[in-house]
Design an enzyme around this catalytic site. Structure first.
Site, PDB file in Angstrom:
ATOM      1  N   ASP A 114     -13.343   3.452   4.144  1.00  0.00           N
ATOM      2  CA  ASP A 114     -12.545   4.543   3.591  1.00  0.00           C
ATOM      3  C   ASP A 114     -11.129   4.012   3.325  1.00  0.00           C
ATOM      4  O   ASP A 114     -10.839   2.852   3.569  1.00  0.00           O
ATOM      5  CB  ASP A 114     -12.539   5.744   4.545  1.00  0.00           C
ATOM      6  CG  ASP A 114     -11.867   5.417   5.881  1.00  0.00           C
ATOM      7  OD1 ASP A 114     -11.387   4.273   6.052  1.00  0.00           O
ATOM      8  OD2 ASP A 114     -11.822   6.300   6.742  1.00  0.00           O
ATOM      9  N   SER A 115     -10.264   4.870   2.830  1.00  0.00           N
ATOM     10  CA  SER A 115      -8.947   4.391   2.406  1.00  0.00           C
ATOM     11  C   SER A 115      -7.950   4.293   3.552  1.00  0.00           C
ATOM     12  O   SER A 115      -6.929   3.641   3.451  1.00  0.00           O
ATOM     13  CB  SER A 115      -8.382   5.323   1.346  1.00  0.00           C
ATOM     14  OG  SER A 115      -8.124   6.589   1.934  1.00  0.00           O
ATOM     15  N   GLY A 116      -8.237   4.970   4.628  1.00  0.00           N
ATOM     16  CA  GLY A 116      -7.303   4.983   5.749  1.00  0.00           C
ATOM     17  C   GLY A 116      -6.380   6.185   5.725  1.00  0.00           C
ATOM     18  O   GLY A 116      -5.756   6.515   6.726  1.00  0.00           O
ATOM     19  N   GLN A 158     -10.524  15.551  -5.804  1.00  0.00           N
ATOM     20  CA  GLN A 158      -9.866  16.530  -4.935  1.00  0.00           C
ATOM     21  C   GLN A 158      -9.680  17.834  -5.714  1.00  0.00           C
ATOM     22  O   GLN A 158     -10.236  17.984  -6.791  1.00  0.00           O
ATOM     23  CB  GLN A 158      -8.521  15.978  -4.444  1.00  0.00           C
ATOM     24  CG  GLN A 158      -8.645  14.839  -3.421  1.00  0.00           C
ATOM     25  CD  GLN A 158      -9.164  15.321  -2.074  1.00  0.00           C
ATOM     26  OE1 GLN A 158      -9.296  16.525  -1.817  1.00  0.00           O
ATOM     27  NE2 GLN A 158      -9.497  14.368  -1.193  1.00  0.00           N
ATOM     28  N   ASP A 167     -21.697  10.758   4.771  1.00  0.00           N
ATOM     29  CA  ASP A 167     -21.294  10.066   5.996  1.00  0.00           C
ATOM     30  C   ASP A 167     -20.762  11.097   6.965  1.00  0.00           C
ATOM     31  O   ASP A 167     -20.200  12.123   6.547  1.00  0.00           O
ATOM     32  CB  ASP A 167     -20.180   9.048   5.718  1.00  0.00           C
ATOM     33  CG  ASP A 167     -18.814   9.715   5.688  1.00  0.00           C
ATOM     34  OD1 ASP A 167     -18.482  10.314   4.648  1.00  0.00           O
ATOM     35  OD2 ASP A 167     -18.096   9.687   6.710  1.00  0.00           O
ATOM     36  N   CYS A 174     -41.450  13.218  16.383  1.00  0.00           N
ATOM     37  CA  CYS A 174     -40.625  12.067  15.971  1.00  0.00           C
ATOM     38  C   CYS A 174     -41.251  10.763  16.459  1.00  0.00           C
ATOM     39  O   CYS A 174     -41.594  10.637  17.629  1.00  0.00           O
ATOM     40  CB  CYS A 174     -39.216  12.227  16.543  1.00  0.00           C
ATOM     41  SG  CYS A 174     -38.143  10.823  16.211  1.00  0.00           S
ATOM     42  N   CYS A 234     -39.779   7.847  16.761  1.00  0.00           N
ATOM     43  CA  CYS A 234     -38.765   6.838  17.113  1.00  0.00           C
ATOM     44  C   CYS A 234     -39.003   6.292  18.516  1.00  0.00           C
ATOM     45  O   CYS A 234     -39.731   6.870  19.323  1.00  0.00           O
ATOM     46  CB  CYS A 234     -37.351   7.400  16.988  1.00  0.00           C
ATOM     47  SG  CYS A 234     -36.733   8.249  18.444  1.00  0.00           S
ATOM     48  N   CYS A 258     -38.356   8.885  21.360  1.00  0.00           N
ATOM     49  CA  CYS A 258     -39.326   9.976  21.480  1.00  0.00           C
ATOM     50  C   CYS A 258     -40.716   9.477  21.865  1.00  0.00           C
ATOM     51  O   CYS A 258     -41.473  10.190  22.513  1.00  0.00           O
ATOM     52  CB  CYS A 258     -39.372  10.783  20.194  1.00  0.00           C
ATOM     53  SG  CYS A 258     -37.857  11.718  19.931  1.00  0.00           S
ATOM     54  N   HIS A 304     -31.884   8.005  18.703  1.00  0.00           N
ATOM     55  CA  HIS A 304     -32.743   9.066  18.176  1.00  0.00           C
ATOM     56  C   HIS A 304     -32.073   9.814  17.026  1.00  0.00           C
ATOM     57  O   HIS A 304     -32.682  10.062  15.988  1.00  0.00           O
ATOM     58  CB  HIS A 304     -33.143  10.068  19.261  1.00  0.00           C
ATOM     59  CG  HIS A 304     -33.720  11.323  18.682  1.00  0.00           C
ATOM     60  ND1 HIS A 304     -35.016  11.402  18.223  1.00  0.00           N
ATOM     61  CD2 HIS A 304     -33.146  12.529  18.408  1.00  0.00           C
ATOM     62  CE1 HIS A 304     -35.226  12.609  17.708  1.00  0.00           C
ATOM     63  NE2 HIS A 304     -34.108  13.309  17.807  1.00  0.00           N
TER      64      HIS A 304
END
Lengths: 398, 412
Positions: free
Chosen positions: B91-93, B188, B265, B303, B305, B308, B333
């Site tokens: 990201d830009s910070g 924006q 994200d 699940c 995974c 699980c 998980h």
């Protein structure tokens, strides 16, 4: 489920190699061996999928403390889940239960009474009676379990020390009488720094119907120089064919002394302490034991380990140990681990515990090879002397 | 431009695409876990690869402080430093300065803030943000934008939007590695459709490799949220990836994907794991809750995974918030859940059964048929018929904040 142990090679000068067949472990595990220290059954930072990256079957012995589960999981639930192996999904692992974990669950001799042993734990001080303990064990179903002991530090009075032997032997009888019919029983041997008491306890325990022995009361303030005599007083009266486990010996030199005395199984709380402190093991695993050549130029090293928090590693793009084949060394460098410690990221401990465990398991392998070849005494001497020589040089430079 | 973006299949506005970045060929829609300081908390790279993680997000602000961008540059970038072979995004910070620091002040030059090291005033300009991100070397880098809270109203929103547009040109001019790194512009404009429209058009004119929809997930109401996403995705070019910043609740990802967004994200899945909460098809499962202590079922019986398959709720219960292993296993998980969600979105669009997947998802999360009204509205715009999973008559109800109990802010 029953454990099988055979001594494959033993030397009169000390040190022996054995084979331990335990539960559904893949093949037999050679001794002297290291039990991986766990928190609630899993290594502190190594999740089960990462555990498989460690040497096998060497890494398949785990040490658990039943007391950990008093923090939020009822024994009956563990039983409902099918016991520890099932609950932890570690079917191919040998699990040894010992009340004391040497990290967070420590014997608190002042609180111990004739009724049961007292421990200082994360959920406060607990008094554990033989009956409660055996109940926990029968729910958890470990492969090996150590009977309840009254461990006392080295500085208690002779009278208190004698009481601790009496109680430990009585609790052994209690445990045997309650006979939960799970796992192999290792009888506890205590006796503090008193040779006669140690001998008395060992003799009493050796007379009982136990599969192996656990030696407690070490690492509790005794003088290191007293240890060899204490250990040999104990080992002398124990039958050769049964395995011997010890808690409280951790440093490489302590391990070597224990093996010299004839101990087969050790705990790995040393690894945990190193990992938390940010240390990575770097001592040489050369088969001769020589420590001099490999580490000559390492900064911030005491020849055994390096401090990954040290600023010198900020830009060091080399692994903790050049020829190490562990997951951490194959994938990451010192600069990254140094950064992870700087910013308090959990991955630092994960990577370090993997490396340190791998390194120590390999150390045990090197030792076993030395014993098999009849070079153990030489190995031990070279290891200790080359390290001492380094310390002396350091002292001169300082 | 250092990426290719091929739309493989569509369902109305939703798309499944192949996004080829310098370090990895990704499949969208995709969720990017946040690895703020060069690590996803508690997981190794091998585990992240095992669960199918494609892009990791690094926070420029944190990385610039430690280990510093100069060091990262010296050792060959963040990829080399953390030995991550797949894609990275930074990201830009700017967002962290505004959200984490007091006394941050935004002027035309850049973001002025107090150094957390020595307290001196410091300035992050668009040029500097890009220079730092060039040194870190991620596959995707983000333009510095003027971030304002979506809950603010008035001329400040307009000022921030125009400033973001002025700054994008400074970012483009400062970008020294356009052949290795893709600079994404950020749309924006708050919740104002007119401002958003001006900003989208301005960004599209710059012909960037990809675009982000910023300024959301800051506590705005869900109705405004989806409408902004719908407006932006409709106006953004078809052949470029679209990234909705800070979005991480599974339901939001489904809705945004239906509206034509591709990337997401959020710290939510990993952060909530550390607090003892697991993501499950029904919503969330609080492992700290006392009734978990005797529950012998896995977190999510459906699940597959590692966690699980192996562990019971009871065992996880005794680990969470007490032992590191609790965070490790629950983060594993939760990220697996997010990656599976991404895969399901991708394949259901490819296989032409996206509406069925959405309905399936909604049915599990809202078994009583009480799908929130904003979801119904958004799906109508997206052309997805979800009537089969909404209760009859009382078709849609107020969003009951089922997923919104914690961490409303700072999700980006």
């Amino acid at each position: 489920m029953q454990m099988k142990f055979v001594v494959k090679k033993a030397w009169s000068s000390g040190g022996r190699v054995g084979a331990l067949e335990i539960g559904s472990c893949p093949g037999s595990i050679e001794t002297p061996a290291l039990l991986l220290s766990t928190r609630k059954g899993l290594p502190h930072f190594i999740s089960p999928d990462l555990l498989t990256s460690l040497p096998s079957p060497d890494s398949h012995l785990l040490q658990i403390s039943p007391l950990h589960f008093l923090e939020g999981l009822a024994s009956t639930t563990i039983s409902k889940l099918g016991g520890l192996h099932q609950m932890l999904a570690l079917h191919q692992y040998g699990i040894a239960a010992i009340a004391r974990d040497s990290i967070q669950c420590l014997p608190e001799s002042k609180g111990t009474t004739k009724l049961g042993a007292s421990f200082e734990t994360p959920c406060g001080r607990l008094l554990i009676k033989p009956k409660d303990y055996v109940e926990m064990i029968s729910c958890m179903k470990p492969n090996i379990w150590v009977t309840l002991a009254d461990e006392v530090p080295a500085w208690v009075s002779d009278k208190r020390n004698k009481t601790s032997v009496d109680r430990t032997v009585r609790w052994l009888d209690d445990c045997l009488k309650l006979n939960p019919a799970v796992g192999s029983i290792f009888g506890s041997i205590v006796g503090g720094p008193n040779l006669d008491e140690r001998k008395r306890c060992a003799e009493e325990v050796a007379m009982r119907n136990v599969t192996g022995f656990w030696i407690g009361g070490f690492g509790l303030g005794e003088d290191i120089d007293e240890r060899p005599a204490l250990l040999s007083a104990i080992i002398d009266v124990l039958p050769d064919e049964k395995p011997r486990m010890i808690s409280g010996l951790g440093l490489p030199e302590e391990i070597l002394a224990g093996i010299d005395a004839g101990i087969d199984l050790f705990d790995s709380t040393y690894i945990y302490a190193l990992t938390l402190g940010g240390f990575g093991l770097t001592f040489s695993l050369d088969k001769s034991g020589n420590q001099y050549q490999s580490q000559k130029n390492q900064i911030g090293s005491d020849l055994t380990k390096i401090n990954l928090r040290a600023k010198v590693y900020r830009k060091d793009m080399s692994p903790i140990l050049g020829n190490c084949t562990c997951y951490t060394c194959k994938n990451h460098n010192k600069a990254y681990i140094n950064h992870l410690f700087n910013v308090h990221e959990m991955l630092a401990q994960i990577l370090l515990e993997i490396h340190n465990t791998h390194h120590y398991l390999t150390f045990f392998h090197v030792i076993r090879e030395a014993i098999k070849d009849g070079r153990f005494e030489k190995f031990r001497q070279t290891f200790i002397e080359s390290r001492r020589a380094h310390h002396e040089r350091e002292a001169l430079c300082a | 431009m250092a990426l290719t973006f091929e739309v493989l299949a569509r369902f109305n506005r939703a798309r499944a695409a192949r996004l080829t970045l310098p370090h990895f060929v990704c499949h969208t829609p995709l969720f990017m876990p946040v690895g703020t300081q060069g690590t996803i908390k508690g997981l190794t790279n091998s585990q992240l690869e095992d669960i199918g993680c494609q892009i990791i997000l690094g926070n420029t602000y944190h990385l610039a402080l430690r280990p510093t961008s100069e060091l990262l540059d010296e050792v060959g970038g963040l990829h080399n430093f953390m030995n991550w072979q797949r894609a990275l995004l930074t990201d830009s910070g700017g967002f962290q300065m505004v959200s984490l620091l007091h006394l941050a002040d935004i002027t035309e030059k850049g973001v002025t803030f107090q150094s957390p090291v020595d307290g001196k005033p410091m300035l992050l300009t668009p040029e500097e943000s890009i220079q730092i991100q060039n040194r870190i070397g991620a596959d995707i880098i983000m333009a510095l934008d003027d971030v304002v809270k979506t809950t603010i109203t008035g001329p400040r929103i307009e000022e921030a939007m125009y400033r973001t547009l002025r700054w994008i040109d400074r970012c483009i001019a400062a970008h020294k590695r356009p052949h290795d790194q893709n600079l994404f512009g950020i749309v924006q404009g708050g919740l104002d459709p007119v401002l958003r429209d001006i900003c989208v058009k301005g960004m599209v004119e710059r012909n960037l490799p990809g675009y982000a929809i910023g300024g959301l997930s800051g506590g705005e109401d869900k109705n405004s949220f989806w409408r902004v996403v719908a407006q932006c995705t409709a106006a953004l070019p078809e052949n470029k990836p679209r990234y909705v910043m800070g979005v991480g609740y599974p339901l939001d990802i489904i809705v945004c994907s239906a509206l034509g967004a591709d990337m997401y994200d959020c710290v939510y899945p990993t952060r909530t794991a550390r607090f003892g909460t697991a993501l499950v098809p029904e919503g969330v499962l609080k492992l700290k809750h006392r009734q978990m202590a005797e529950d012998t079922r896995p977190i999510d019986p459906t699940c597959p995974c590692m966690v699980c398959k192996n562990y019971s709720r009871a065992y996880i219960h005794c680990l969470v918030t007490k032992d590191a292993m609790g965070s490790q296993l629950l983060s594993y998980h939760n990220l697996y859940y997010m990656m599976q969600l991404s895969r399901d979105l991708h394949t259901s669009i490819i296989e032409g059964r996206f509406p069925e997947f959405v309905c399936d998802f909604l049915r599990k999360m809202f078994p009583k048929g009480d799908v929130p009204e904003w979801v119904c509205d958004a799906m109508e715009v997206a052309g997805i018929d979800i009537s089969s999973c909404c209760a009859q008559f009382s078709s849609c109800q107020e969003y009951d904040s089922k997923n919104m109990t914690e961490e409303l802010s700072l999700t980006r």
